[in-house]
Motif scaffolding. Structure first.
Motif, PDB file in Angstrom:
ATOM      1  N   SER A  61       0.841  -1.203   0.000  1.00 44.29           N
ATOM      2  CA  SER A  61       0.000   0.000   0.000  1.00 44.29           C
ATOM      3  C   SER A  61       0.870   1.245   0.000  1.00 44.29           C
ATOM      4  CB  SER A  61      -0.913   0.009   1.230  1.00 44.29           C
ATOM      5  OG  SER A  61      -0.150   0.024   2.432  1.00 44.29           O
ATOM      6  N   LYS A  62       0.272   2.346  -0.490  1.00 39.96           N
ATOM      7  CA  LYS A  62       0.953   3.638  -0.470  1.00 39.96           C
ATOM      8  C   LYS A  62       0.296   4.481   0.611  1.00 39.96           C
ATOM      9  CE  LYS A  62       1.895   5.785  -4.403  1.00 39.96           C
ATOM     10  NZ  LYS A  62       1.698   6.642  -5.612  1.00 39.96           N
ATOM     11  N   ARG A  63       1.088   4.930   1.551  1.00 39.99           N
ATOM     12  CA  ARG A  63       0.547   5.743   2.641  1.00 39.99           C
ATOM     13  C   ARG A  63       1.657   6.581   3.263  1.00 39.99           C
ATOM     14  NH1 ARG A  63       0.586   0.347   4.807  1.00 39.99           N
ATOM     15  NH2 ARG A  63       1.819   0.165   6.726  1.00 39.99           N
ATOM     16  N   GLU A  64       1.262   7.468   4.161  1.00 38.08           N
ATOM     17  CA  GLU A  64       2.246   8.344   4.799  1.00 38.08           C
ATOM     18  C   GLU A  64       2.891   7.656   5.993  1.00 38.08           C
ATOM     19  OE1 GLU A  64       1.029  12.260   5.790  1.00 38.08           O
ATOM     20  OE2 GLU A  64       0.817  12.884   3.698  1.00 38.08           O
ATOM     21  N   HIS A  65       4.170   7.949   6.154  1.00 37.12           N
ATOM     22  CA  HIS A  65       4.939   7.433   7.285  1.00 37.12           C
ATOM     23  C   HIS A  65       5.734   8.601   7.836  1.00 37.12           C
ATOM     24  CE1 HIS A  65       6.964   4.296   9.646  1.00 37.12           C
ATOM     25  NE2 HIS A  65       8.100   4.927   9.389  1.00 37.12           N
ATOM     26  N   TYR A  66       5.367   9.053   9.044  1.00 35.96           N
ATOM     27  CA  TYR A  66       5.980  10.249   9.618  1.00 35.96           C
ATOM     28  C   TYR A  66       5.882  11.444   8.677  1.00 35.96           C
ATOM     29  CZ  TYR A  66       7.925   7.056  13.100  1.00 35.96           C
ATOM     30  OH  TYR A  66       8.069   6.116  14.095  1.00 35.96           O
ATOM     31  N   GLY A  67       4.731  11.575   8.029  1.00 41.94           N
ATOM     32  CA  GLY A  67       4.455  12.724   7.184  1.00 41.94           C
ATOM     33  C   GLY A  67       5.008  12.637   5.779  1.00 41.94           C
ATOM     34  N   VAL A  68       5.628  11.501   5.422  1.00 42.57           N
ATOM     35  CA  VAL A  68       6.205  11.337   4.086  1.00 42.57           C
ATOM     36  C   VAL A  68       5.494  10.187   3.384  1.00 42.57           C
ATOM     37  CG1 VAL A  68       8.287  10.830   2.767  1.00 42.57           C
ATOM     38  CG2 VAL A  68       8.440  12.179   4.864  1.00 42.57           C
ATOM     39  N   ALA A  69       4.992  10.449   2.173  1.00 47.22           N
ATOM     40  CA  ALA A  69       4.327   9.402   1.415  1.00 47.22           C
ATOM     41  C   ALA A  69       5.335   8.359   0.966  1.00 47.22           C
ATOM     42  CB  ALA A  69       3.622   9.994   0.204  1.00 47.22           C
ATOM     43  N   GLY A  70       4.947   7.101   1.056  1.00 46.95           N
ATOM     44  CA  GLY A  70       5.838   6.023   0.636  1.00 46.95           C
ATOM     45  C   GLY A  70       5.078   4.726   0.468  1.00 46.95           C
ATOM     46  N   TRP A  71       5.784   3.711  -0.019  1.00 44.06           N
ATOM     47  CA  TRP A  71       5.206   2.389  -0.211  1.00 44.06           C
ATOM     48  C   TRP A  71       5.537   1.501   0.977  1.00 44.06           C
ATOM     49  CZ3 TRP A  71       1.692   0.811  -3.609  1.00 44.06           C
ATOM     50  CH2 TRP A  71       1.467   1.604  -4.743  1.00 44.06           C
ATOM     51  N   HIS A  72       4.541   0.735   1.398  1.00 46.36           N
ATOM     52  CA  HIS A  72       4.696  -0.125   2.571  1.00 46.36           C
ATOM     53  C   HIS A  72       4.299  -1.551   2.217  1.00 46.36           C
ATOM     54  CE1 HIS A  72       5.192   3.202   5.557  1.00 46.36           C
ATOM     55  NE2 HIS A  72       4.702   3.859   4.525  1.00 46.36           N
ATOM     56  N   LEU A  73       5.164  -2.494   2.590  1.00 49.62           N
ATOM     57  CA  LEU A  73       4.886  -3.909   2.408  1.00 49.62           C
ATOM     58  C   LEU A  73       4.696  -4.522   3.779  1.00 49.62           C
ATOM     59  CD1 LEU A  73       4.732  -6.288   0.328  1.00 49.62           C
ATOM     60  CD2 LEU A  73       7.156  -6.699   0.850  1.00 49.62           C
ATOM     61  N   ASP A  74       3.505  -5.006   4.047  1.00 52.83           N
ATOM     62  CA  ASP A  74       3.220  -5.646   5.327  1.00 52.83           C
ATOM     63  C   ASP A  74       3.535  -7.127   5.224  1.00 52.83           C
ATOM     64  OD1 ASP A  74       2.263  -3.296   6.600  1.00 52.83           O
ATOM     65  OD2 ASP A  74       0.402  -3.494   5.462  1.00 52.83           O
TER      66      ASP A  74
END
Length: 277
Positions: A61-74
């Protein structure tokens, strides 16, 4: 160490600059199990998220991490390596992968924490940092052993290289990688060499052609130097070397000036001949 040239050659500043270049296009942070491990070019994972298997859209998914948009693989059931394997396979099917090697490399956070492992062919597209080893080998008379890479190598075919250069796999330590690659590429046992010393390291951060130009190479190369005793000569074991040659320093310098060596080997040899103070 070999006798040093009095001054660094004219080609060296440009070679060092080419080793440290920003990405040609914007890249987004790539995180696995909540920890940033790399970066991806815009659009690449948008393609992947629409592909089967059906669990990939759930895991990626693409979401914000500490205010920065990025891609996340769970990671499913806490298995980051399994999630990365699914992603690597999807990248391969989409033509967004480098050469597939069936070799696992470690995936670590910026703090050095190991998150999991991933297929080597996917690391550049995902901007994951890798490690490699090189061995600079000197004969007792001061000449240097160098190899010509096989013409069917996926990267830099036919170019000249140090005696040995290879990746540190997920199963390796730096020492075991040095031992394994020296045997596979040169047929030499580290225990048979003299004065094996860690010489330094070279860092690369530059665009890569992997994934149709969507890759980014982040790599630290630790290099060693050693003496190959009289009576020993390298003999390739894995089919990845075309031939070996024993060259005087002036011959090595001439080939470096002609850009006959791979970019990685050129900077390793620069560290050997012209160490930075």
């Amino acid at each position: 160490m070999s006798a040093l040239a009095p001054t660094a050659p004219g080609w060296l500043p440009a070679a060092r600059a080419l080793a440290q270049r920003p990405a040609a296009a914007a890249r987004l942070p790539f995180a696995v199990a909540g920890r940033i491990v790399g970066s991806v070019a815009e659009g690449v994972l948008d393609e992947i998220i629409a592909m089967p298997p059906e669990n990939m859209p759930v895991m990626l998914s693409k979401r914000e991490h500490y205010g920065v948009a990025g891609w996340h693989l769970d990671s499913a059931a806490g298995d980051a390596s399994a999630a990365l394997a699914l992603l690597a396979d999807a990248l391969r099917r989409a033509g967004r992968c480098g050469p597939w090697r069936d070799e696992q490399l470690a995936v670590c956070s910026a703090a050095g924490e190991r998150i999991g492992t991933v297929e080597r062919g996917a690391v550049r597209v995902l901007g994951i940092a890798t490690r490699a080893v090189h061995l600079v080998a000197i004969a007792p008379d001061g000449r240097m052993w160098v190899q010509q890479r096989a013409f069917d190598k996926p990267t830099h075919p036919g170019r000249w290289d140090t005696l040995m250069g290879g990746m540190v796999s997920a199963a390796d330590t730096l020492d075991t990688a040095l031992e394994r690659e020296t045997w596979e590429e040169a047929g030499l046992r580290i225990a048979a060499l003299q004065d094996v010393v860690h010489g330094g390291h070279v860092d690369f951060a530059r665009p890569s052609d992997d994934g149709e130009g969507a890759g980014y190479m982040v790599e630290r190369i630790d290099w060693f130097h050693a003496t190959v005793p009289e009576g020993l000569a390298p003999e390739n074991q894995d089919g990845e070397v075309e031939r070996f040659e024993l060259l005087a320093a002036a011959q090595v310098h001439a080939r470096l000036a002609r850009c006959d060596f791979t970019p990685e080997a050129a900077l390793v040899l620069a560290g050997f001949y012209w160490p930075q103070k």
